[in-house]
Scaffold this motif. Structure first.
Motif, short mmCIF file in Angstrom:
data_model
loop_
_atom_site.label_atom_id
_atom_site.label_comp_id
_atom_site.label_asym_id
_atom_site.label_seq_id
_atom_site.Cartn_x
_atom_site.Cartn_y
_atom_site.Cartn_z
N ARG A 161 0.81 -1.23 0.00
CA ARG A 161 0.00 0.00 0.00
C ARG A 161 0.84 1.26 0.00
O ARG A 161 0.35 2.36 -0.24
N ASP A 162 2.11 1.15 0.33
CA ASP A 162 2.97 2.33 0.30
C ASP A 162 4.38 1.90 -0.12
O ASP A 162 4.62 0.74 -0.40
N GLU A 202 2.07 -0.16 9.71
CA GLU A 202 2.86 0.12 8.52
C GLU A 202 3.62 -1.07 7.94
O GLU A 202 4.39 -1.71 8.65
N GLN A 262 -0.59 0.83 -4.70
CA GLN A 262 -0.30 1.89 -3.73
C GLN A 262 -1.58 2.70 -3.47
O GLN A 262 -2.36 2.96 -4.39
N ARG A 263 -1.78 3.05 -2.20
CA ARG A 263 -3.03 3.73 -1.81
C ARG A 263 -2.75 5.09 -1.21
O ARG A 263 -1.68 5.32 -0.64
N ASP A 264 -3.74 5.93 -1.29
CA ASP A 264 -3.67 7.22 -0.63
C ASP A 264 -3.76 7.01 0.88
O ASP A 264 -4.67 6.32 1.35
N PRO A 265 -2.80 7.56 1.65
CA PRO A 265 -2.83 7.30 3.09
C PRO A 265 -4.06 7.88 3.78
O PRO A 265 -4.46 7.40 4.84
N ASP A 266 -4.67 8.92 3.19
CA ASP A 266 -5.82 9.54 3.86
C ASP A 266 -7.14 8.83 3.57
O ASP A 266 -7.83 8.39 4.47
N ARG A 309 10.89 5.76 4.51
CA ARG A 309 10.12 4.51 4.54
C ARG A 309 10.97 3.36 4.02
O ARG A 309 10.93 2.24 4.54
#
Ligand code: SPV
Ligand code: MN
Length: 613
Positions: free
Chosen positions: A428-429, A462, A507-511, A576
């Motif tokens: 996701r990140d 995370e 990958q995703r938007d963290p918000d 990260r």
């Protein structure tokens, strides 16, 4: 007792080693009949299976079956690689001495097929005439007719494949005995099942399941575990859990081939069956070679790495297969394809099938619908209403010929030259859309540190990865240090090496959690960039973890993306990444004898990240 000699005579089996092997196991398992099968027997066997209630009709030329409810997936804990050399022990291969496992399996299998037919399935896990065909011949013995029907779809089946061997004794002996599924203690402390590959004896003994890779022994037991071991001991090839696709550029006339590994639930089958996005369809055609296994070797004449799919079909996950995610798969399950669905939801009145994600909502009229266990949906209690209709690991089994964009040369003996090897997990990140790796050791290092997010329950915690080296964790046949050495040696022997890349569509938007990349057909775009990079047509942007595309290099014609999302997936989050490097170090430390080149690659990447911090 079965008249083995007559069955073998009638089928034209003259190979004395095959005859001896069949006779031995017919006697040991106590089978009542022996029947040698050929792909041409499919229609008759389907008819028998329908009559016996092992298959149900699911429309014209489509079939449905259910497995025992505690027998619905591979069991990694019960899967063992056994040899007579303790040096073959690795971290993931559940190594045990062959001297312990063979008697144990023989004891389980003794008399266990009494009253049943033992089907003899001569098969080839390669296009005929392929350079690796000597390692591809096998004979599966099974006491389950549905296993035969699956093997006919998933591998090339016929007596001829065992009659013209250069070495008549060189074939995999693959014995499958179902056992009494209702009394095997699946998943308990008293589990009776064993799935054993006696790799140095080229013998596979699987007891206690009739599902998927547990029972179709040409597939992962031979096609992956045994092949990986054979590739290593012969020093000739790699057997990998990779998809394989072709990309044809109609403008230049060039053909490219990409293979790659993805841990489960990372969309490997969807990627393998991808079509070009509409806007690029006039220029590029994507063809399908395989979605699960590739054998790789160096062609001495051209000095290039070659690959082929040893399978003959697709054993695909049904869940979430629909018009948007994978229209190609749906077409390959159409009427008349002979497809077999397993453990999806079924309506015997209408002969329809359904699975989660086939349509947004399940059929509104539930009358007639049965869930994967055969229970009527209409009878569900309030507690049961939310439960899935299909098992999450429900499958479709269809032959390659049914896939509409199957490559024209999929059956060619030569295999295809490999331009790129890609790895990708669901992350996701951190992982950008694509990062290209031109150094062999860094490419292998990247594969060894491949992983996917362990669970959706880890939401918010995370980047906890379940490492799955080369997406081969459940199929590792020997020690990981030796594996890395062999991989470096095989690919390193190519004078014209493939480029490596790591891709991430997830990958995703963290918000708000939205996916930053559309995925599916658009995944062709970063792959085209990778091929251009290899051709020297684009330069990209160097980062400590590889080369990533600049925004203007990526062909986004006909595609809407937000500039902010694009900027994120085409950048590297150094802090990260530095976190991840510590996890990687712990992961790699488990493997004794990892080649120094891999550690050097790790230290090089770590130092480059430190320099940017
Ligand atoms: C997998 O689980 O990766 C499969 C299916 O390809 S099975 O053959 O059952 O292992
Ligand atoms: Mn697989």
């Amino acid at each position: 007792m079965a008249d083995v000699e007559k069955a073998l005579d009638d089928a034209g089996v003259t190979n004395p080693h095959v005859r001896e092997y069949v006779a031995y196991w017919a006697d040991l398992t106590g089978a009542e009949r022996v029947e040698v099968v050929d792909a041409a027997d499919d229609a008759r066997l389907v008819k028998e299976a329908l009559e016996a209630g092992e298959l149900f009709p699911a429309g014209e030329g489509r079939y449905y079956s259910r497995s025992y409810h505690l027998d619905t997936a591979r069991s990694e804990e019960r899967t063992i690689v056994a040899t007579s050399d303790p040096q073959d022990k690795g971290v993931y291969n559940n190594w045990r001495p062959a001297s312990e496992m063979r008697p144990l399996l023989e004891e389980r299998m003794r008399g266990a097929s009494a009253g049943k037919t033992m089907y003899v399935i001569p098969y080839l896990m390669a296009p005929p005439g392929n350079a690796l065909a000597p390692w591809a011949a096998g004979v599966e013995l099974t006491d389950a007719r549905t296993v035969v029907l699956h093997m006919i779809r998933m591998s090339r089946v016929g007596v001829q494949y065992l009659e013209d061997l250069d070495d008549p004794n060189m074939f995999v002996r693959a014995v499958h005995v179902t056992g009494d599924l209702e009394n095997l203690g699946q998943g308990t402390a008293d589990d009776q099942r064993y799935f054993v590959t006696l790799a140095d004896e080229r013998t596979i003994l699987h007891y206690g399941s009739s599902y998927g890779g547990n029972a179709l022994l040409g597939k992962i037991a031979h096609g992956l575990r045994q092949a990986a071991y054979d590739g290593w001991t012969s020093k000739k090839f790699l057997g990998e859990q990779y998809m394989l696709i072709g990309i044809h550029d109609k403008e230049t006339g060039k053909d490219y081939h990409i293979c790659g590994g993805f841990p489960s639930a990372s969309g490997k089958t969807n990627l393998a069956m991808m079509l070009a996005p509409d806007a690029l369809g006039d220029r590029y055609h994507v063809s399908f070679y395989g979605d699960d296994i590739a054998w790789l070797w160096v062609d001495e004449e051209s000095g290039r790495l070659y690959g082929m799919n040893p399978e003959y079909g697709v054993f695909g996950v049904a869940k979430d297969t629909n018009e948007e995610t994978n229209p190609t798969a749906l077409a390959s399950l159409a009427e008349g394809t002979g497809v077999i669905f397993t453990n999806v939801a079924y309506n015997p009145d209408t002969q329809e099938v359904w699975w989660e994600g086939r349509t947004k909502e399940p059929p509104a009229d539930v009358s007639g619908w049965l869930d994967w266990k055969g229970n009527p949906i209409a009878d569900r209690t309030d507690d049961e209403v939310g439960q899935p209709w299909a098992h999450p690991n429900s499958r479709f089994t269809t032959t390659l010929d049914n896939v509409p964009n199957i490559a024209e040369d999929y059956n060619s003996s030569t295999g295809v030259p490999i331009d790129a090897i890609i790895f990708g997990g669901r992350t996701r990140d951190r992982e950008p859309l694509i990062r290209a790796i031109t150094d062999l050791a860094e490419g292998v290092y990247d594969g060894l540190t491949l992983g996917a997010e362990a669970t959706f329950a880890a939401e918010g915690t995370e980047g906890v990865l379940r490492y799955d080296p080369m997406s081969n964790r459940p199929f590792m046949a020997y020690g990981e240090g030796d594996y890395a050495r062999h991989y470096l040696d095989v690919v390193g022997a190519a004078s014209d090496q493939p480029i490596f890349a790591h891709v991430n569509w997830f990958q995703r938007d963290p918000d708000d959690g939205h996916f930053l990349w559309h995925g599916y057909r658009d995944n062709l775009r970063p792959l085209l960039w990778l091929l251009q990079l290899r051709n020297g047509e684009v330069k990209g942007h160097e980062t400590p973890v590889g080369i990533i595309p600049t925004e203007d290099e990526l062909n986004l014609e006909g595609m809407a993306t937000s500039p902010a999302d694009l900027a994120t997936i085409l950048s590297i989050n150094v802090p990260r990444w530095r976190q991840e490097m510590a996890n990687r170090e712990e992961h790699l430390k488990q493997f004794p004898g990892l080649p120094e080149e891999i550690w050097e690659a790790h230290r090089r990447v770590a130092a480059a990240l430190d320099a940017e911090a």
